[in-house]
Design a protein around this motif. Structure first.
Motif: not given
Length: 404
Positions: A164-165, A119-122, A125-130
């Protein structure tokens, strides 16, 4: 000459995707190894074996999905996260209470972090938090209470994935900025190249028509005035940079992409003397070494064109009766070509004034060419004693240009 397209791909992101692929494989083996080493702590080992079978098939089948951002779709990420959460929630049902009390690993163990990192790479950071939020909640449910080690692991995954995101977002922005900078640099170089070519051909002809028309008078004078107007308009156009780009940048799933359309060197080294020989004549003397002065074809043509531009300036400003001398020197570390005349010289400040008026003979046709070759062009002039243009090209820069 046939043009070719050279592609430059820049990506900080691609190595991260490759690392994620390896991480998923290694953590799959790690989770299975933990299960095998603690087999006696499982009340329902058959359920665990079934889960690991699904996890193995899923991990191996989806390896192409974690190669780049384009392949890593939202649907894949959702299913991947569900599989990780399912393994966490199943853990209290298949292991003993002692396994949970001792802080034993969940079924997917650290494989879960790979799903969050995807998620973070895609999406940053917002997707990573989600993605890390439901993982944190599932771990707390699995333990039944917020134990210190559980909270520690949850916060670690949360912070690491968000960091990482954020790094991925910064890397993507940096790639776009770099691609844009290369595009601007290419546009500038293309404008300078076209300006040199136009100055050496069209502008020189228009200036000659203007001068000859003024001398002949009558209809020729009117034609000369028109040629003068077109010369001014063309100089303005060239100076303004209204030229096509030779490069285009893209932000693709595999990183920033820069394409450079260039004219390749289609032959071996060229003897500079053969390109300068046509300039010799009744009023132009050429002194050259006895041995060939070999240069890459592109560099030889540009250096010869700069000499031609210097001779054009002699004819334009010193008159048709002026004499000129070309001296070619093949030094150990550089090629030096000097063009000297016996004209009236150049008044101080005249070159800066001409450049401000859009007359780019020295700025572009001479200095611009030498700058592109990694060399320099120095102009020495004393009023009443003529002018000398010294062109220097280091052989090291020529070697680099040839390898490119």
């Amino acid at each position: 000459m046939t043009k070719r397209e050279r592609v430059i791909r820049m990506s900080v992101e691609l190595p991260l995707w490759r690392a994620l692929t390896g991480y998923r494989l290694l953590t799959l083996l790690y989770a299975i190894g933990l299960f095998a080493s603690a087999y006696d702590e499982y009340d329902r080992p058959g359920v665990a074996i079934a889960y690991y079978a699904v996890l193995t098939v899923w991990t191996l089948a989806t390896l192409p999905r974690v190669q780049n951002a384009a392949a890593c779709t939202k649907r894949f990420l959702a299913v991947d996260l569900v599989i990780a959460l399912t393994g966490i929630v199943l853990t209290p049902w298949v292991v003993t209470q002692g396994h949970i009390d001792r802080g034993g690993p969940t079924l997917p163990s650290i494989w879960t972090a790979g799903s969050v990192l995807a998620y973070a790479l895609k999406g940053g950071w917002r997707w990573a938090a989600f993605a890390s939020t439901p993982v944190a909640a599932a771990n707390l449910v699995e333990r039944g209470h917020p134990a210190r080690d559980t909270v520690h692991n949850v916060i670690l995954v949360w912070v690491a994935s968000i960091a990482i995101g954020y790094v991925v977002e910064v890397a993507r922005a940096s790639e776009r900025t770099l691609a844009r900078a290369l595009e601007i640099e290419a546009a500038t170089r293309e404008r300078e190249r076209l300006a040199r070519d136009i100055h050496d051909s069209v502008l020189q002809v228009l200036a000659m028509v203007q001068r000859r028309g003024a001398v002949l008078g009558g209809e020729a004078a009117a034609l000369g005035r028109m040629a003068g107007e077109q010369e001014v308009a063309l100089r303005t156009l060239v100076s303004g940079g209204l030229v096509p780009l030779s490069r285009a940048s893209e932000d693709t799933a595999e990183g920033a992409l820069v394409r450079l359309v260039e004219e390749p060197d289609d032959s071996g080294p060229v003897d500079l003397r053969t390109l300068l020989a046509p300039y010799a004549g009744a009023r132009v003397s050429l002194a050259e070494p006895g041995a060939p002065v070999e240069l890459p074809p592109g560099a030889a043509r540009e250096l010869a064109a700069a000499v031609g531009a210097a001779l054009d300036n002699v004819r334009s400003h010193a008159g048709d009766e002026a004499r000129a001398w070309i001296l070619v020197e093949d030094e150990p570390g550089e090629i030096v070509v000097s063009v000297r005349d016996d004209g009236p010289g150049i008044p101080e400040g005249r070159l800066a004034q001409a450049e401000g008026e859009g007359r780019l003979g020295v700025a572009q046709s001479i200095r611009g060419r030498l700058r592109d070759l990694g060399g320099s062009a120095e102009l020495f002039s004393t009023p009443g004693q003529g002018t000398e243009v010294e062109l220097k090209v280091p052989k090291v820069s020529l070697g680099k240009a040839e390898r490119r």
